[in-house]
Design an enzyme around this catalytic site. Structure first.
Site, short mmCIF file in Angstrom:
data_model
loop_
_atom_site.label_atom_id
_atom_site.label_comp_id
_atom_site.label_asym_id
_atom_site.label_seq_id
_atom_site.Cartn_x
_atom_site.Cartn_y
_atom_site.Cartn_z
CB SER A 282 19.76 36.28 -22.43
OG SER A 282 18.96 35.03 -21.97
CG ASN A 283 14.66 34.09 -21.91
OD1 ASN A 283 14.10 34.01 -22.78
ND2 ASN A 283 15.40 33.37 -21.14
CB ILE B 251 8.59 29.78 -5.03
CG1 ILE B 251 9.77 28.75 -5.77
CG2 ILE B 251 7.13 29.17 -5.37
CD1 ILE B 251 9.78 27.39 -4.94
CG LEU B 252 5.95 34.62 -8.22
CD1 LEU B 252 5.15 34.83 -9.62
CD2 LEU B 252 6.26 35.90 -7.82
CG HIS C 75 10.76 25.16 -16.82
ND1 HIS C 75 11.46 25.60 -15.46
CD2 HIS C 75 11.07 23.83 -16.89
CE1 HIS C 75 12.09 24.17 -14.86
NE2 HIS C 75 11.93 23.31 -15.71
CG LEU D 223 8.37 25.28 -9.00
CD1 LEU D 223 8.28 26.69 -9.25
CD2 LEU D 223 9.62 24.40 -8.36
C1 GRF Z 1 16.52 30.90 -18.66
O1 GRF Z 1 17.04 29.32 -19.05
C2 GRF Z 1 15.01 30.68 -18.28
O2 GRF Z 1 14.37 29.43 -19.10
C3 GRF Z 1 15.25 30.13 -16.90
O3 GRF Z 1 16.07 30.91 -16.22
C4 GRF Z 1 17.02 31.45 -17.18
C5 GRF Z 1 16.97 32.85 -17.25
O4 GRF Z 1 18.06 33.30 -18.05
N1 GRF Z 1 13.77 30.40 -16.09
P1 GRF Z 1 18.18 34.74 -18.53
O5 GRF Z 1 18.30 35.50 -17.15
O6 GRF Z 1 16.74 35.20 -19.23
O7 GRF Z 1 19.37 34.92 -19.46
#
Ligand code: GRF
Length: 193
Positions: free
Chosen positions: A17-18, A95-96, A112, A147
């Site tokens: 979704s992001n 984790i990278l 995050h 992290l």
């Molecule tokens: C989000 O809550 C982001 O902050 C976290 O993992 C989730 C990813 O969600 N790191 P999406 O795949 O972007 O929907």
């Protein structure tokens, strides 16, 4: 002379979704960049969506690499082949390694779902609920080997409401993540941070 368009490489593992919010911001001219490649360690929704947008999408199966270091070097190679300027982590659940991080110094961003430095690591929304805080939120930061500990670029505060469970709080934070990440990427590109 027109300046070179900034190229983003997106890494994610899940629903994306992001990533979708960022791509929509690009399409709406709210981010002056393009997504040159989308990479996942899973056959994820995010990759499906990337293909629907006509973006280059690559699944890199962790089982085809001997170890984390060689896996990450494959990713670095793909990102370099696409001439990536900034790496965007969007729900990337691995984790990278230092080798990856050193390949893009100061140019890897993550979002995050907590107000860092509180609640690093997994299930930060549940951690917030368990701690009893009245406000949580989301943070965009640069990635360093430790992290969720890199320099903070931006944050947005979200209230924790009576009766919230992990899903309810996560959903309220997610709405803000989508806005914060796009805005921060644009500010970063424009050197406003
Ligand atoms: C989000 O809550 C982001 O902050 C976290 O993992 C989730 C990813 O969600 N790191 P999406 O795949 O972007 O929907």
């Amino acid at each position: 002379m027109a300046s070179k368009r900034i190229k983003l490489g997106v890494l994610g593992s899940g629903r994306g979704s992001n990533f979708i919010a960022i791509q929509n911001s690009i399409l709406n001219n709210a981010i002056d960049a393009e997504i040159a490649v989308v990479i996942s360690n899973k056959k994820s929704k995010m990759l499906e969506k990337a293909s629907e947008y006509g973006l280059e999408s690559v699944y890199v199966n962790p089982k085809d690499s001997d170890n984390k270091e060689s896996y990450d070097l494959k990713l670095v190679q793909i990102l370099k082949e696409h001439d990536i300027d900034i790496v965007i982590l969007a729900g990337y659940m691995k984790i990278l390694t230092n080798g990856f991080i050193e390949a893009f110094p100061g140019r890897i961003m993550n979002i995050h779902p907590s107000l860092l430095p509180s609640f690093r690591g997994l299930h930060p929304q549940q951690q917030a609920l368990d701690s009893g805080v009245k406000f949580s939120g989301c943070t965009v930061h640069l990635v360093i080997p430790e992290l969720d500990a890199g320099p903070i670029l931006s944050q947005h505060v979200v209230p924790v409401l009576a009766g919230d469970d992990e899903d309810a709080l996560s959903a309220r934070i997610l709405v803000e993540e989508h806005k914060l990440y796009s805005g921060t990427i644009q500010s970063f590109i424009k050197n406003k941070l």
